[in-house]
Write a protein that holds these residues in place. Structure first.
Motif, PDB file in Angstrom:
ATOM      1  N   LEU A   1       2.036   1.159 -10.954  1.00  0.00           N
ATOM      2  CA  LEU A   1       1.850  -0.123 -10.272  1.00  0.00           C
ATOM      3  C   LEU A   1       3.222  -0.732 -10.044  1.00  0.00           C
ATOM      4  CD1 LEU A   1       0.099  -2.549  -9.275  1.00  0.00           C
ATOM      5  CD2 LEU A   1       0.198  -3.405 -11.624  1.00  0.00           C
ATOM      6  N   SER A   2       3.488  -1.136  -8.811  1.00  0.00           N
ATOM      7  CA  SER A   2       4.777  -1.733  -8.488  1.00  0.00           C
ATOM      8  C   SER A   2       4.548  -2.939  -7.598  1.00  0.00           C
ATOM      9  CB  SER A   2       5.670  -0.708  -7.785  1.00  0.00           C
ATOM     10  OG  SER A   2       6.936  -1.265  -7.483  1.00  0.00           O
ATOM     11  N   GLY A   3       5.344  -4.000  -7.804  1.00  0.00           N
ATOM     12  CA  GLY A   3       5.123  -5.189  -7.012  1.00  0.00           C
ATOM     13  C   GLY A   3       6.247  -6.188  -7.108  1.00  0.00           C
TER      14      GLY A   3
ATOM     15  N   HIS B   1       1.303 -12.637  -5.404  1.00  0.00           N
ATOM     16  CA  HIS B   1       2.089 -11.449  -5.703  1.00  0.00           C
ATOM     17  C   HIS B   1       1.731 -10.329  -4.732  1.00  0.00           C
ATOM     18  CE1 HIS B   1       3.203 -13.294  -9.569  1.00  0.00           C
ATOM     19  NE2 HIS B   1       1.916 -13.630  -9.674  1.00  0.00           N
ATOM     20  N   HIS B   2       2.748  -9.605  -4.246  1.00  0.00           N
ATOM     21  CA  HIS B   2       2.560  -8.407  -3.444  1.00  0.00           C
ATOM     22  C   HIS B   2       2.645  -7.188  -4.361  1.00  0.00           C
ATOM     23  CE1 HIS B   2       3.622 -10.001   0.854  1.00  0.00           C
ATOM     24  NE2 HIS B   2       2.823 -10.823   0.189  1.00  0.00           N
ATOM     25  N   TYR B   3       1.852  -6.153  -4.053  1.00  0.00           N
ATOM     26  CA  TYR B   3       1.901  -4.952  -4.882  1.00  0.00           C
ATOM     27  C   TYR B   3       1.413  -3.738  -4.114  1.00  0.00           C
ATOM     28  CZ  TYR B   3      -3.202  -5.211  -5.444  1.00  0.00           C
ATOM     29  OH  TYR B   3      -4.554  -5.223  -5.201  1.00  0.00           O
ATOM     30  N   LYS B   4       1.721  -2.555  -4.675  1.00  0.00           N
ATOM     31  CA  LYS B   4       1.212  -1.268  -4.200  1.00  0.00           C
ATOM     32  C   LYS B   4       1.081  -0.329  -5.394  1.00  0.00           C
ATOM     33  CE  LYS B   4       2.749  -0.952   0.650  1.00  0.00           C
ATOM     34  NZ  LYS B   4       3.654  -0.258   1.599  1.00  0.00           N
ATOM     35  N   PHE B   5       0.358   0.762  -5.169  1.00  0.00           N
ATOM     36  CA  PHE B   5       0.285   1.833  -6.147  1.00  0.00           C
ATOM     37  C   PHE B   5       1.188   2.982  -5.694  1.00  0.00           C
ATOM     38  CE2 PHE B   5      -4.104  -0.025  -6.384  1.00  0.00           C
ATOM     39  CZ  PHE B   5      -3.947  -0.617  -7.628  1.00  0.00           C
ATOM     40  N   ILE B   6       1.772   3.688  -6.655  1.00  0.00           N
ATOM     41  CA  ILE B   6       2.570   4.881  -6.370  1.00  0.00           C
ATOM     42  C   ILE B   6       1.859   6.063  -7.017  1.00  0.00           C
ATOM     43  CG2 ILE B   6       4.858   5.931  -6.420  1.00  0.00           C
ATOM     44  CD1 ILE B   6       6.006   3.173  -7.105  1.00  0.00           C
ATOM     45  N   VAL B   7       1.240   6.908  -6.203  1.00  0.00           N
ATOM     46  CA  VAL B   7       0.452   8.038  -6.695  1.00  0.00           C
ATOM     47  C   VAL B   7       1.266   9.320  -6.503  1.00  0.00           C
ATOM     48  CG1 VAL B   7      -1.722   9.298  -6.507  1.00  0.00           C
ATOM     49  CG2 VAL B   7      -1.664   6.832  -6.049  1.00  0.00           C
TER      50      VAL B   7
ATOM     51  N   SER C   1      -8.937  -6.040   0.350  1.00  0.00           N
ATOM     52  CA  SER C   1      -8.750  -6.210   1.796  1.00  0.00           C
ATOM     53  C   SER C   1      -7.684  -7.241   2.147  1.00  0.00           C
ATOM     54  CB  SER C   1     -10.075  -6.608   2.454  1.00  0.00           C
ATOM     55  OG  SER C   1     -10.537  -7.849   1.923  1.00  0.00           O
ATOM     56  N   VAL C   2      -7.168  -7.980   1.136  1.00  0.00           N
ATOM     57  CA  VAL C   2      -6.158  -9.002   1.392  1.00  0.00           C
ATOM     58  C   VAL C   2      -4.781  -8.345   1.429  1.00  0.00           C
ATOM     59  CG1 VAL C   2      -5.171 -11.189   0.646  1.00  0.00           C
ATOM     60  CG2 VAL C   2      -7.590 -10.707   0.206  1.00  0.00           C
ATOM     61  N   ARG C   3      -4.131  -8.388   2.602  1.00  0.00           N
ATOM     62  CA  ARG C   3      -2.835  -7.734   2.789  1.00  0.00           C
ATOM     63  C   ARG C   3      -1.924  -8.622   3.622  1.00  0.00           C
ATOM     64  NH1 ARG C   3      -5.450  -1.763   4.264  1.00  0.00           N
ATOM     65  NH2 ARG C   3      -6.446  -1.461   2.207  1.00  0.00           N
ATOM     66  N   GLU C   4      -0.615  -8.463   3.411  1.00  0.00           N
ATOM     67  CA  GLU C   4       0.369  -9.248   4.166  1.00  0.00           C
ATOM     68  C   GLU C   4       1.614  -8.419   4.440  1.00  0.00           C
ATOM     69  OE1 GLU C   4      -0.330 -13.894   2.689  1.00  0.00           O
ATOM     70  OE2 GLU C   4       1.443 -12.763   2.059  1.00  0.00           O
ATOM     71  N   TYR C   5       2.299  -8.793   5.526  1.00  0.00           N
ATOM     72  CA  TYR C   5       3.633  -8.250   5.784  1.00  0.00           C
ATOM     73  C   TYR C   5       4.629  -8.956   4.867  1.00  0.00           C
ATOM     74  CZ  TYR C   5       2.125  -5.732   9.970  1.00  0.00           C
ATOM     75  OH  TYR C   5       1.508  -4.866  10.832  1.00  0.00           O
ATOM     76  N   ASP C   6       5.645  -8.239   4.461  1.00  0.00           N
ATOM     77  CA  ASP C   6       6.625  -8.822   3.544  1.00  0.00           C
ATOM     78  C   ASP C   6       7.876  -9.317   4.242  1.00  0.00           C
ATOM     79  OD1 ASP C   6       7.884  -6.488   4.252  1.00  0.00           O
ATOM     80  OD2 ASP C   6       7.979  -5.641   2.229  1.00  0.00           O
ATOM     81  N   GLY C   7       7.920  -9.316   5.557  1.00  0.00           N
ATOM     82  CA  GLY C   7       9.090  -9.764   6.290  1.00  0.00           C
ATOM     83  C   GLY C   7      10.076  -8.666   6.586  1.00  0.00           C
TER      84      GLY C   7
ATOM     85  N   SER D   1      -0.538  -5.046  -0.505  1.00  0.00           N
ATOM     86  CA  SER D   1      -1.723  -5.698  -1.029  1.00  0.00           C
ATOM     87  C   SER D   1      -1.299  -7.013  -1.697  1.00  0.00           C
ATOM     88  CB  SER D   1      -2.445  -4.796  -2.022  1.00  0.00           C
ATOM     89  OG  SER D   1      -2.908  -3.623  -1.395  1.00  0.00           O
ATOM     90  N   VAL D   2      -2.210  -7.973  -1.729  1.00  0.00           N
ATOM     91  CA  VAL D   2      -1.886  -9.301  -2.245  1.00  0.00           C
ATOM     92  C   VAL D   2      -2.806  -9.653  -3.409  1.00  0.00           C
ATOM     93  CG1 VAL D   2      -1.758 -11.772  -1.717  1.00  0.00           C
ATOM     94  CG2 VAL D   2      -1.033 -10.084  -0.021  1.00  0.00           C
ATOM     95  N   CYS D   3      -2.215 -10.153  -4.487  1.00  0.00           N
ATOM     96  CA  CYS D   3      -2.972 -10.629  -5.649  1.00  0.00           C
ATOM     97  C   CYS D   3      -2.644 -12.097  -5.855  1.00  0.00           C
ATOM     98  CB  CYS D   3      -2.601  -9.805  -6.884  1.00  0.00           C
ATOM     99  SG  CYS D   3      -3.291 -10.424  -8.418  1.00  0.00           S
ATOM    100  N   MET D   4      -3.674 -12.953  -5.931  1.00  0.00           N
ATOM    101  CA  MET D   4      -3.488 -14.383  -6.167  1.00  0.00           C
ATOM    102  C   MET D   4      -3.910 -14.722  -7.591  1.00  0.00           C
ATOM    103  SD  MET D   4      -2.189 -15.900  -3.509  1.00  0.00           S
ATOM    104  CE  MET D   4      -2.528 -17.597  -3.985  1.00  0.00           C
TER     105      MET D   4
END
Length: 322
Positions: free
Chosen positions: A255-257, A288-294, A305-311, A317-320
């Motif tokens: 898990l990375s974010g 918080h923004h995050y992704k998985f590294i498999v 389903s909640v996602r955002e561009y990081d600029g 993926s987004v976690c509130m």
């Protein structure tokens, strides 16, 4: 892993047992996101008639219904009808969101829509009020601090070392609208302490020692205030569980974010027997923004389903946490 602005927030077992806010007060408790009004017949000896004002013994009245009546419902004698739990107890549960416009409310219980059950003067959370005709009334004072309330099992423990000769120490902050009286700390060995249940969020606070305001000397996280002094700061978070379904043939999932500066090694997830990869960790309040590294491949959370561009052209993926 270091979470930015996350002051040490832990639930600790307190050996010294204090008389808690919830144990002392009558009329209501705050449970999670609800206010629970509770009427116990044994708490009252007499009742006063709504119109005539004469008092009668509670033993002379059969209880048909009990209603919560107060400033929050314009002292209605009918709207907030309580549910009978047993012969002597009635309850009504209301969400905290019903009380967001104010932070203190006066209320009483009304029996059979015409007899007021007033708390006695020595009840913990009772106050004196003046009626329309100048008469003295005794009412409950519902102190509404939706973001924080005293609780022996609370998630934040405030402690001030020393000041053992002080008569009174108060904790005040943005979580209780800087009230200077309500959150009294308890004297313990070598200092003062109070545990609060605080909703996730970013807060500033100070101690008031015998009327003198001061920052928390044990908390290095502080911000300058309008008086050119410092308020102590905490970011109250909570534990969050991240799950990734499938990928059972993979060797490693990370898990990375934004919460760990996108570290690619520190947060290794554990493979479970029911087909998931899992990790649980404390998170500061906020987005918080995050992704998985498999096995070296970065992927979005397929269950979120909640996602955002990081600029920078990346989608995360987004976690509130709130």
């Amino acid at each position: 892993m270091t979470l930015k602005s996350l002051y040490i927030i832990t639930i600790l077992f307190v050996i010294t047992i204090h008389t808690s806010f919830a144990q002392n007060q009558k009329g209501y408790t705050i449970e999670g996101d609800d206010v629970v009004f509770t009427f116990h017949r044994s708490d009252y000896e007499t009742l006063s008639h709504d119109i005539e004002g004469n008092r009668i013994s509670f033993d002379d009245l059969n209880v048909d219904n009990v209603v919560v009546s107060g400033e929050f419902n314009n002292w209605s004698k009918y709207d907030w009808k309580m549910t009978k739990i047993n012969e002597d107890t009635y309850q009504l549960r209301k969400p905290l969101s019903k009380f967001d416009d104010n932070f203190t409310w006066e209320f009483k219980f009304i029996i059979n829509n015409e007899y007021w059950a007033e708390p006695s003067r020595n009840t913990f959370n009772a106050v004196d009020a003046v009626g329309e005709n100048g008469e003295q009334l005794h009412v409950y004072n519902l102190k509404m601090y939706p973001k924080a309330y005293p609780d022996d099992k609370g998630n934040v423990r405030f402690r001030l070392r020393g000041y053992e000769s002080a008569n009174k120490v108060i904790i005040a902050g943005s979580f209780n609208k800087w009230n200077e009286h309500v959150f009294k700390m308890y004297k313990i060995e070598n200092g003062w302490e109070l545990k609060l249940q605080v909703k996730p969020g970013s807060y500033e606070y100070r101690f008031i020692v015998d009327g003198q305001w001061m920052e928390d000397p044990s908390n290095p996280d502080k911000v300058r205030n309008e008086f050119n002094e410092f308020n102590s700061h905490i970011n109250v978070g909570k534990y969050q569980t991240f799950l990734l379904k499938g990928h059972q043939n993979s060797n490693k999932v990370i898990l990375s974010g934004s919460f760990n500066n996108w570290n690619e090694d520190s947060l290794k997830m554990t493979k479970t027997e029911n087909g998931y990869w899992k990790i649980r960790l404390p998170m500061s309040a906020g987005k918080h923004h995050y992704k998985f590294i498999v096995d070296g491949n970065w992927i979005l959370d397929p269950s979120n389903s909640v996602r955002e561009y990081d600029g920078e052209g990346n989608v995360n993926s987004v976690c509130m946490i709130k």
